[in-house]
Scaffold this motif. Structure first.
Motif, PDB file in Angstrom:
ATOM      1  N   ILE A 243      -6.448   8.519  -8.403  1.00 51.21           N
ATOM      2  CA  ILE A 243      -6.920   9.839  -8.840  1.00 51.21           C
ATOM      3  C   ILE A 243      -7.876  10.377  -7.785  1.00 51.21           C
ATOM      4  O   ILE A 243      -8.919   9.781  -7.510  1.00 51.21           O
ATOM      5  CB  ILE A 243      -7.627   9.749 -10.206  1.00 51.21           C
ATOM      6  CG1 ILE A 243      -6.672   9.201 -11.251  1.00 51.21           C
ATOM      7  CG2 ILE A 243      -8.187  11.095 -10.619  1.00 51.21           C
ATOM      8  CD1 ILE A 243      -7.330   8.822 -12.546  1.00 51.21           C
ATOM      9  N   GLU A 244      -7.480  11.508  -7.205  1.00 54.09           N
ATOM     10  CA  GLU A 244      -8.343  12.133  -6.203  1.00 54.09           C
ATOM     11  C   GLU A 244      -7.905  13.568  -5.954  1.00 54.09           C
ATOM     12  O   GLU A 244      -6.764  13.938  -6.189  1.00 54.09           O
ATOM     13  CB  GLU A 244      -8.315  11.363  -4.881  1.00 54.09           C
ATOM     14  CG  GLU A 244      -7.026  11.468  -4.126  1.00 54.09           C
ATOM     15  CD  GLU A 244      -7.058  10.767  -2.778  1.00 54.09           C
ATOM     16  OE1 GLU A 244      -8.089  10.177  -2.435  1.00 54.09           O
ATOM     17  OE2 GLU A 244      -6.036  10.819  -2.086  1.00 54.09           O
ATOM     18  N   GLY A 245      -8.840  14.369  -5.503  1.00 58.12           N
ATOM     19  CA  GLY A 245      -8.547  15.723  -5.066  1.00 58.12           C
ATOM     20  C   GLY A 245      -8.234  16.697  -6.177  1.00 58.12           C
ATOM     21  O   GLY A 245      -8.432  16.430  -7.354  1.00 58.12           O
ATOM     22  N   GLY A 246      -7.752  17.839  -5.773  1.00 58.84           N
ATOM     23  CA  GLY A 246      -7.424  18.895  -6.703  1.00 58.84           C
ATOM     24  C   GLY A 246      -8.230  20.143  -6.422  1.00 58.84           C
ATOM     25  O   GLY A 246      -9.026  20.204  -5.483  1.00 58.84           O
TER      26      GLY A 246
ATOM     27  N   GLU B  38       0.813  -1.215   0.000  1.00 58.04           N
ATOM     28  CA  GLU B  38       0.000   0.000   0.000  1.00 58.04           C
ATOM     29  C   GLU B  38       0.848   1.267   0.000  1.00 58.04           C
ATOM     30  O   GLU B  38       0.346   2.349  -0.197  1.00 58.04           O
ATOM     31  CB  GLU B  38      -0.940   0.012   1.215  1.00 58.04           C
ATOM     32  CG  GLU B  38      -2.014  -1.061   1.169  1.00 58.04           C
ATOM     33  CD  GLU B  38      -2.954  -0.889  -0.013  1.00 58.04           C
ATOM     34  OE1 GLU B  38      -3.317   0.256  -0.337  1.00 58.04           O
ATOM     35  OE2 GLU B  38      -3.328  -1.903  -0.604  1.00 58.04           O
ATOM     36  N   ASP B  39       2.154   1.140   0.258  1.00 63.38           N
ATOM     37  CA  ASP B  39       2.999   2.325   0.342  1.00 63.38           C
ATOM     38  C   ASP B  39       3.456   2.832  -1.015  1.00 63.38           C
ATOM     39  O   ASP B  39       3.984   3.920  -1.129  1.00 63.38           O
ATOM     40  CB  ASP B  39       4.209   2.052   1.234  1.00 63.38           C
ATOM     41  CG  ASP B  39       5.054   0.898   0.731  1.00 63.38           C
ATOM     42  OD1 ASP B  39       4.529   0.064  -0.021  1.00 63.38           O
ATOM     43  OD2 ASP B  39       6.245   0.838   1.112  1.00 63.38           O
ATOM     44  N   SER B  40       3.252   2.063  -2.065  1.00 66.41           N
ATOM     45  CA  SER B  40       3.678   2.492  -3.403  1.00 66.41           C
ATOM     46  C   SER B  40       2.490   3.006  -4.209  1.00 66.41           C
ATOM     47  O   SER B  40       2.041   2.385  -5.157  1.00 66.41           O
ATOM     48  CB  SER B  40       4.376   1.346  -4.128  1.00 66.41           C
ATOM     49  OG  SER B  40       3.495   0.256  -4.255  1.00 66.41           O
ATOM     50  N   ILE B  41       1.958   4.153  -3.793  1.00 69.00           N
ATOM     51  CA  ILE B  41       0.813   4.773  -4.467  1.00 69.00           C
ATOM     52  C   ILE B  41       1.197   6.174  -4.919  1.00 69.00           C
ATOM     53  O   ILE B  41       1.751   6.955  -4.155  1.00 69.00           O
ATOM     54  CB  ILE B  41      -0.420   4.844  -3.537  1.00 69.00           C
ATOM     55  CG1 ILE B  41      -0.902   3.435  -3.182  1.00 69.00           C
ATOM     56  CG2 ILE B  41      -1.538   5.635  -4.190  1.00 69.00           C
ATOM     57  CD1 ILE B  41      -2.056   3.398  -2.206  1.00 69.00           C
ATOM     58  N   VAL B  42       0.906   6.484  -6.169  1.00 70.30           N
ATOM     59  CA  VAL B  42       1.100   7.823  -6.716  1.00 70.30           C
ATOM     60  C   VAL B  42      -0.285   8.462  -6.814  1.00 70.30           C
ATOM     61  O   VAL B  42      -1.189   7.888  -7.407  1.00 70.30           O
ATOM     62  CB  VAL B  42       1.764   7.764  -8.115  1.00 70.30           C
ATOM     63  CG1 VAL B  42       1.875   9.148  -8.711  1.00 70.30           C
ATOM     64  CG2 VAL B  42       3.117   7.094  -8.035  1.00 70.30           C
ATOM     65  N   THR B  43      -0.457   9.640  -6.228  1.00 74.38           N
ATOM     66  CA  THR B  43      -1.747  10.323  -6.248  1.00 74.38           C
ATOM     67  C   THR B  43      -1.734  11.423  -7.300  1.00 74.38           C
ATOM     68  O   THR B  43      -0.868  12.283  -7.317  1.00 74.38           O
ATOM     69  CB  THR B  43      -2.062  10.930  -4.867  1.00 74.38           C
ATOM     70  OG1 THR B  43      -2.028   9.885  -3.893  1.00 74.38           O
ATOM     71  CG2 THR B  43      -3.436  11.564  -4.858  1.00 74.38           C
ATOM     72  N   MET B  44      -2.723  11.370  -8.180  1.00 74.47           N
ATOM     73  CA  MET B  44      -2.853  12.319  -9.277  1.00 74.47           C
ATOM     74  C   MET B  44      -4.151  13.104  -9.085  1.00 74.47           C
ATOM     75  O   MET B  44      -5.183  12.527  -8.745  1.00 74.47           O
ATOM     76  CB  MET B  44      -2.900  11.519 -10.579  1.00 74.47           C
ATOM     77  CG  MET B  44      -2.508  12.241 -11.792  1.00 74.47           C
ATOM     78  SD  MET B  44      -2.346  11.023 -13.119  1.00 74.47           S
ATOM     79  CE  MET B  44      -2.263  12.119 -14.477  1.00 74.47           C
ATOM     80  N   SER B  45      -4.106  14.415  -9.304  1.00 75.64           N
ATOM     81  CA  SER B  45      -5.305  15.240  -9.134  1.00 75.64           C
ATOM     82  C   SER B  45      -6.189  15.162 -10.384  1.00 75.64           C
ATOM     83  O   SER B  45      -5.738  14.775 -11.459  1.00 75.64           O
ATOM     84  CB  SER B  45      -4.927  16.689  -8.846  1.00 75.64           C
ATOM     85  OG  SER B  45      -4.342  17.269  -9.985  1.00 75.64           O
ATOM     86  N   VAL B  46      -7.443  15.561 -10.229  1.00 80.96           N
ATOM     87  CA  VAL B  46      -8.399  15.524 -11.334  1.00 80.96           C
ATOM     88  C   VAL B  46      -7.969  16.474 -12.455  1.00 80.96           C
ATOM     89  O   VAL B  46      -8.095  16.144 -13.632  1.00 80.96           O
ATOM     90  CB  VAL B  46      -9.826  15.862 -10.829  1.00 80.96           C
ATOM     91  CG1 VAL B  46     -10.795  16.002 -11.988  1.00 80.96           C
ATOM     92  CG2 VAL B  46     -10.305  14.805  -9.865  1.00 80.96           C
ATOM     93  N   GLU B  47      -7.410  17.648 -12.108  1.00 74.70           N
ATOM     94  CA  GLU B  47      -6.985  18.562 -13.170  1.00 74.70           C
ATOM     95  C   GLU B  47      -5.763  18.035 -13.926  1.00 74.70           C
ATOM     96  O   GLU B  47      -5.571  18.351 -15.099  1.00 74.70           O
ATOM     97  CB  GLU B  47      -6.754  19.985 -12.662  1.00 74.70           C
ATOM     98  CG  GLU B  47      -5.753  20.138 -11.583  1.00 74.70           C
ATOM     99  CD  GLU B  47      -6.379  20.253 -10.213  1.00 74.70           C
ATOM    100  OE1 GLU B  47      -5.736  20.853  -9.348  1.00 74.70           O
ATOM    101  OE2 GLU B  47      -7.486  19.750  -9.990  1.00 74.70           O
ATOM    102  N   GLU B  48      -4.947  17.205 -13.291  1.00 78.61           N
ATOM    103  CA  GLU B  48      -3.838  16.564 -14.010  1.00 78.61           C
ATOM    104  C   GLU B  48      -4.360  15.552 -15.023  1.00 78.61           C
ATOM    105  O   GLU B  48      -3.859  15.462 -16.145  1.00 78.61           O
ATOM    106  CB  GLU B  48      -2.875  15.910 -13.017  1.00 78.61           C
ATOM    107  CG  GLU B  48      -2.077  16.909 -12.220  1.00 78.61           C
ATOM    108  CD  GLU B  48      -1.296  16.314 -11.075  1.00 78.61           C
ATOM    109  OE1 GLU B  48      -0.332  16.963 -10.630  1.00 78.61           O
ATOM    110  OE2 GLU B  48      -1.647  15.206 -10.609  1.00 78.61           O
TER     111      GLU B  48
END
Length: 153
Positions: free
Chosen positions: A88-91, A27-37
């Motif tokens: 994909i979350e946030g932004g 679970e530690d290898s997660i990349v979080t990308m925003s909705v606008e990205e």
């Protein structure tokens, strides 16, 4: 005190918000990308628009778009090359920020469309029926406006 970030206009919110390798259990290898990205990747790579057109659609400066797009590509590359999950979350986004014009009194203001649930009223005169959404000074109806596609005005 820093200036608040402007809302970035997006035309797509993905239904699937988690991607990644099937054999990765950590679970530690997660990349979080925003909705606008995600929106920047969609406009540039999927729709094939240039940076100026993408920036206009998102209602941001071209240099801001370039920064968002570069960060999105970096995160996708990190996810693929290093076998990390992509979330994909946030932004700081909105489905639409429209310039609303009251035909009764001529008052203009900007409104976030997804926050409007029970209709809107002119903050100046209180009119609810004579409102139009406009993209430019010629008072043309906004063709990309979420509100008009959903029949809200």
């Amino acid at each position: 005190m820093p200036r608040p970030k402007k809302w970035r206009k997006v035309g797509f919110i993905p239904e699937i918000k988690f991607y990644g390798p099937l054999d990765c259990n950590t679970e530690d290898s997660i990349v979080t990308m925003s909705v606008e990205e995600v929106e920047s990747i969609r406009l540039m790579d999927l729709e094939g628009l240039d940076q100026n057109e993408c920036a206009q659609r998102m209602m941001i400066a071209r240099s801001t778009f370039q920064r968002i797009y570069s960060e999105a590509k970096r995160k996708i590359a990190d996810s693929i090359v290093n076998g990390k999950k992509l979330k994909i979350e946030g932004g700081n986004y909105t489905l639409n920020i429209c310039r609303i014009i009251c035909r009764n009194c001529g008052y203009e203001w900007k409104e976030k469309c997804e926050d409007i649930k029970n209709g809107i009223k002119c903050p100046h005169c209180g009119s609810q029926n004579n409102l139009i959404c406009s993209e430019d000074e010629k008072n043309k109806v906004c063709r990309r406006c979420f509100r008009h596609r959903r029949g809200r005005l």
